[in-house]
Design a protein around this motif. Structure first.
Motif, mmCIF file in Angstrom:
data_model
loop_
_atom_site.group_PDB
_atom_site.id
_atom_site.type_symbol
_atom_site.label_atom_id
_atom_site.label_comp_id
_atom_site.label_asym_id
_atom_site.label_seq_id
_atom_site.Cartn_x
_atom_site.Cartn_y
_atom_site.Cartn_z
ATOM 1 N N TYR A 114 25.093 -81.736 37.381
ATOM 2 C CA TYR A 114 24.951 -80.277 37.454
ATOM 3 C C TYR A 114 23.616 -79.892 36.829
ATOM 4 C CZ TYR A 114 25.429 -75.585 35.298
ATOM 5 O OH TYR A 114 25.192 -74.316 34.843
ATOM 6 N N THR A 115 22.801 -79.163 37.593
ATOM 7 C CA THR A 115 21.597 -78.603 36.994
ATOM 8 C C THR A 115 21.365 -77.225 37.598
ATOM 9 O OG1 THR A 115 19.309 -79.061 36.327
ATOM 10 C CG2 THR A 115 19.903 -79.653 38.571
ATOM 11 N N GLY A 116 20.282 -76.566 37.229
ATOM 12 C CA GLY A 116 20.101 -75.213 37.750
ATOM 13 C C GLY A 116 18.721 -74.680 37.518
ATOM 14 N N ARG A 117 18.526 -73.486 38.057
ATOM 15 C CA ARG A 117 17.243 -72.815 37.842
ATOM 16 C C ARG A 117 17.444 -71.308 37.846
ATOM 17 N NH1 ARG A 117 12.025 -71.901 37.722
ATOM 18 N NH2 ARG A 117 11.318 -70.191 39.019
ATOM 19 N N GLY A 118 16.778 -70.661 36.933
ATOM 20 C CA GLY A 118 16.760 -69.204 36.930
ATOM 21 C C GLY A 118 15.590 -68.759 37.789
ATOM 22 N N PRO A 119 15.864 -68.135 38.938
ATOM 23 C CA PRO A 119 14.779 -67.807 39.862
ATOM 24 C C PRO A 119 13.987 -66.589 39.411
ATOM 25 C CG PRO A 119 16.872 -67.091 40.795
ATOM 26 C CD PRO A 119 17.185 -67.717 39.469
ATOM 27 N N ASP A 149 15.878 -76.603 25.844
ATOM 28 C CA ASP A 149 16.092 -75.180 25.509
ATOM 29 C C ASP A 149 17.413 -74.642 26.063
ATOM 30 O OD1 ASP A 149 15.179 -75.320 28.133
ATOM 31 O OD2 ASP A 149 14.117 -73.415 28.036
ATOM 32 N N GLN A 150 18.029 -75.367 27.011
ATOM 33 C CA GLN A 150 19.309 -74.922 27.572
ATOM 34 C C GLN A 150 20.500 -75.395 26.738
ATOM 35 O OE1 GLN A 150 19.394 -72.839 30.473
ATOM 36 N NE2 GLN A 150 17.242 -72.803 29.864
ATOM 37 N N ASP A 151 20.219 -76.165 25.705
ATOM 38 C CA ASP A 151 21.300 -76.752 24.905
ATOM 39 C C ASP A 151 22.316 -75.738 24.363
ATOM 40 O OD1 ASP A 151 22.127 -79.505 23.637
ATOM 41 O OD2 ASP A 151 22.204 -78.064 21.987
ATOM 42 N N LEU A 197 27.608 -84.580 34.237
ATOM 43 C CA LEU A 197 26.373 -84.884 33.494
ATOM 44 C C LEU A 197 25.321 -83.841 33.854
ATOM 45 C CD1 LEU A 197 24.517 -86.727 31.755
ATOM 46 C CD2 LEU A 197 23.976 -87.989 33.862
ATOM 47 N N ILE A 198 24.754 -83.237 32.822
ATOM 48 C CA ILE A 198 23.793 -82.152 33.030
ATOM 49 C C ILE A 198 22.387 -82.570 32.601
ATOM 50 C CG2 ILE A 198 23.232 -79.743 32.467
ATOM 51 C CD1 ILE A 198 26.182 -79.408 31.587
ATOM 52 N N PRO A 199 21.474 -82.780 33.554
ATOM 53 C CA PRO A 199 20.069 -82.967 33.175
ATOM 54 C C PRO A 199 19.434 -81.592 32.978
ATOM 55 C CG PRO A 199 20.535 -83.805 35.420
ATOM 56 C CD PRO A 199 21.680 -82.948 35.007
ATOM 57 N N CYS A 200 18.772 -81.378 31.855
ATOM 58 C CA CYS A 200 18.138 -80.072 31.627
ATOM 59 C C CYS A 200 17.072 -80.194 30.543
ATOM 60 C CB CYS A 200 19.185 -79.024 31.209
ATOM 61 S SG CYS A 200 20.047 -79.376 29.670
ATOM 62 N N ASP A 246 21.689 -63.837 38.911
ATOM 63 C CA ASP A 246 22.257 -62.792 38.036
ATOM 64 C C ASP A 246 21.548 -62.786 36.662
ATOM 65 O OD1 ASP A 246 23.269 -65.311 37.491
ATOM 66 O OD2 ASP A 246 25.308 -64.643 37.076
ATOM 67 N N GLU A 247 21.312 -63.994 36.133
ATOM 68 C CA GLU A 247 20.654 -64.110 34.822
ATOM 69 C C GLU A 247 19.273 -63.460 34.852
ATOM 70 O OE1 GLU A 247 19.482 -68.147 33.881
ATOM 71 O OE2 GLU A 247 19.116 -67.700 31.780
ATOM 72 N N LYS A 248 18.493 -63.807 35.867
ATOM 73 C CA LYS A 248 17.120 -63.297 35.901
ATOM 74 C C LYS A 248 17.098 -61.803 36.197
ATOM 75 C CE LYS A 248 15.828 -66.950 34.403
ATOM 76 N NZ LYS A 248 15.220 -67.208 33.121
ATOM 77 N N CYS A 249 18.072 -61.335 36.949
ATOM 78 C CA CYS A 249 18.181 -59.905 37.214
ATOM 79 C C CYS A 249 18.367 -59.159 35.889
ATOM 80 C CB CYS A 249 19.368 -59.689 38.143
ATOM 81 S SG CYS A 249 19.731 -57.996 38.539
ATOM 82 N N ILE A 291 23.818 -77.451 42.133
ATOM 83 C CA ILE A 291 22.637 -76.774 41.579
ATOM 84 C C ILE A 291 22.897 -75.270 41.550
ATOM 85 C CG2 ILE A 291 20.166 -76.305 41.843
ATOM 86 C CD1 ILE A 291 19.893 -78.963 43.334
ATOM 87 N N GLN A 292 22.882 -74.724 40.338
ATOM 88 C CA GLN A 292 23.149 -73.297 40.166
ATOM 89 C C GLN A 292 21.839 -72.507 40.160
ATOM 90 O OE1 GLN A 292 24.592 -72.047 36.193
ATOM 91 N NE2 GLN A 292 25.935 -70.595 37.248
ATOM 92 N N LEU A 293 21.761 -71.493 40.991
ATOM 93 C CA LEU A 293 20.623 -70.571 40.956
ATOM 94 C C LEU A 293 21.112 -69.296 40.276
ATOM 95 C CD1 LEU A 293 19.391 -71.146 44.618
ATOM 96 C CD2 LEU A 293 18.417 -72.108 42.519
HETATM 97 N N1 TRP Z 1 19.262 -70.851 32.661
HETATM 98 C C1 TRP Z 1 18.480 -71.776 33.452
HETATM 99 C C2 TRP Z 1 17.062 -71.203 33.644
HETATM 100 O O1 TRP Z 1 16.774 -70.112 33.256
HETATM 101 C C3 TRP Z 1 19.082 -72.040 34.789
HETATM 102 C C4 TRP Z 1 20.285 -72.952 34.734
HETATM 103 C C5 TRP Z 1 21.556 -72.639 35.099
HETATM 104 C C6 TRP Z 1 20.323 -74.319 34.333
HETATM 105 N N2 TRP Z 1 22.389 -73.696 34.967
HETATM 106 C C7 TRP Z 1 21.668 -74.745 34.488
HETATM 107 C C8 TRP Z 1 19.354 -75.212 33.877
HETATM 108 C C9 TRP Z 1 22.038 -76.059 34.189
HETATM 109 C C10 TRP Z 1 19.731 -76.524 33.576
HETATM 110 C C11 TRP Z 1 21.078 -76.941 33.729
HETATM 111 O O2 TRP Z 1 16.221 -71.859 34.222
#
Ligand code: TRP
Length: 402
Positions: free
Chosen positions: A92-97, A243-245, A237-240, A131-134, A126-128
């Protein structure tokens, strides 16, 4: 029991600050990653774990592992123990767009996640977080959604396997089983606790307070009933970046109370700004970073003009003393992106002992990054709207563990 250590939200230059919204080193120096490991209570990723990865995957570990870019973890050893016994996991990973164009630092977790997906043959969500960035960047709902889709193209361009990857935007996907998990998590976290972990204050709007459960629950397989039906014990398993800790400290804290496994983490350091290593690159200063949209000329100019050099002021002095590799950005960038270990060692030796000049190192870096950015651009141009729809469709992933 894990100890929850508090983050300070306010910048105080006498202390380093690392949280999802701010990364700043003490008095303009470097981030002290050892101190961060202690403070957060995570574990250092040591040689023996990297050797294990090599054995279990029968391939050379990724450059980011070999060179310590991913340097900390939580329970990664347990993921490997289980894998060794034949139990798979999911990523699981993600990005704040928050911006249209990604810079190289943004690509790092995705390049690494692609390697993990291939090496371990596991599914990925992969979570985008539109909502967070909004909420944090004051973007409109529509603009955040548009950026999420644009960013999805860059992510897909990193080479993910559509048969193993589900990309979702919070605005589209939150609901159903995912929302039920959010509510369960929310009930376990007091306001005091959230203020301690995230530094929220009474002045923050309640949207911010409500967000951490959104980022928490993709750690639980039951949030994806179309992917993992009946697999409630599948580990995550979350690669990040580190700062996301805080999000995942909270997640790991509540997981057992919900009867779920704690997600494991593998965490990276920050990719430094061109100007030097005292934080991560800033989206608001275009000259602090190389973007995937930069032209060959932009890349050359930025490196020549802005990349902080550890070389000496005059050629004579440089020949005599050599470069200070500790502060040198071209060498640092090469250590992220130059695959060839022996070439990197050669450059470090020659440059460090003054036989190679800054200009030559910058030239090599320019070649490496131009090649990488061109490759990314070609692969992004090939990503169609249909492909984005395919990655984002709520569907089973039939071959996800093969
Ligand atoms: N908050 C992260 C960001 O601003 C985005 C994100 C969501 C993320 N879920 C995640 C990053 C899981 C790493 C792992 O970019």
């Amino acid at each position: 029991m894990e100890v929850d250590k508090k983050d300070e939200r306010e910048s105080d230059s006498s202390e380093q600050v690392v949280n999802p919204w701010e990364v700043s080193a003490k008095d303009g120096g470097k981030i002290d990653y050892d101190k961060l490991i202690d403070k957060f209570g995570c574990q250092r990723l040591d040689e023996s774990l990297i050797d294990r990865v090599q054995r279990l995957t029968s391939r050379q570990p990724h450059v980011f592992l070999r060179r310590g870019v991913f340097f900390a973890h939580r329970d990664f050893n347990e993921i490997l123990d289980a894998y060794e016994k034949g139990d798979k996991f999911y990523l699981y990973t993600g990005r704040g767009p928050s911006s249209e164009a990604l810079h190289l630092g943004h690509l790092i977790p995705f390049m690494f996640t692609k390697y993990l997906q291939e090496a371990f043959k596991v599914p990925l969500v992969i979570q985008l977080t539109d909502d967070e960035k909004c909420m944090w960047k004051n973007l409109s709902v529509e603009e955040s959604q548009r950026l999420a889709r644009e960013n999805a193209k860059d992510i897909i361009a990193c080479g993910f396997d559509v048969t193993k990857t589900f990309i979702f935007s919070d605005f589209d996907y939150v609901g159903g089983a995912f929302y039920k998990n959010m509510v369960k998590v929310s009930k376990c976290v007091t306001l005091n606790k959230a203020m301690g972990i995230f530094g929220f204050s009474g002045e923050d709007h309640i949207g911010k307070l409500s967000f951490p459960p959104v980022q928490a629950v993709p750690s639980f397989p039951s949030s994806f009933p179309h992917l993992f039906p009946g697999k409630d014990n599948l580990r995550c398993l979350i690669p990040c970046a580190i700062d996301q800790d805080p999000y995942f400290r909270m997640t790991r804290d509540v997981a057992p109370r919900l009867g779920y496994s704690k997600p494991a983490l593998i965490e990276s350091s920050f990719f430094p700004a061109l100007q030097g290593e005292n934080g991560k690159m800033s989206a608001s200063d275009p000259n602090s970073a190389i973007y995937v949209t930069d032209t060959a000329k932009d890349i050359k100019n930025k490196i020549n003009r802005y990349a902080f050099s550890g070389g000496q002021d005059s050629v004579e002095k440089h020949r005599e003393l050599g470069a200070n590799l500790e502060v040198d950005i071209p060498v640092k960038y090469l250590s992220f992106f130059l695959e060839d270990d022996s070439e990197l060692e050669h450059i470090k030796k020659e440059y460090g002992e003054g036989r190679m000049l800054t200009g030559e190192v910058k030239k090599r870096l320019t070649e490496v990054l131009t090649e990488m950015v061109e490759r990314h651009r070609r692969s992004r141009a090939a990503v169609t709207d249909e492909m984005v729809d395919a990655f984002m469709a709520v569907r089973p992933l039939p071959s996800m563990f093969e």
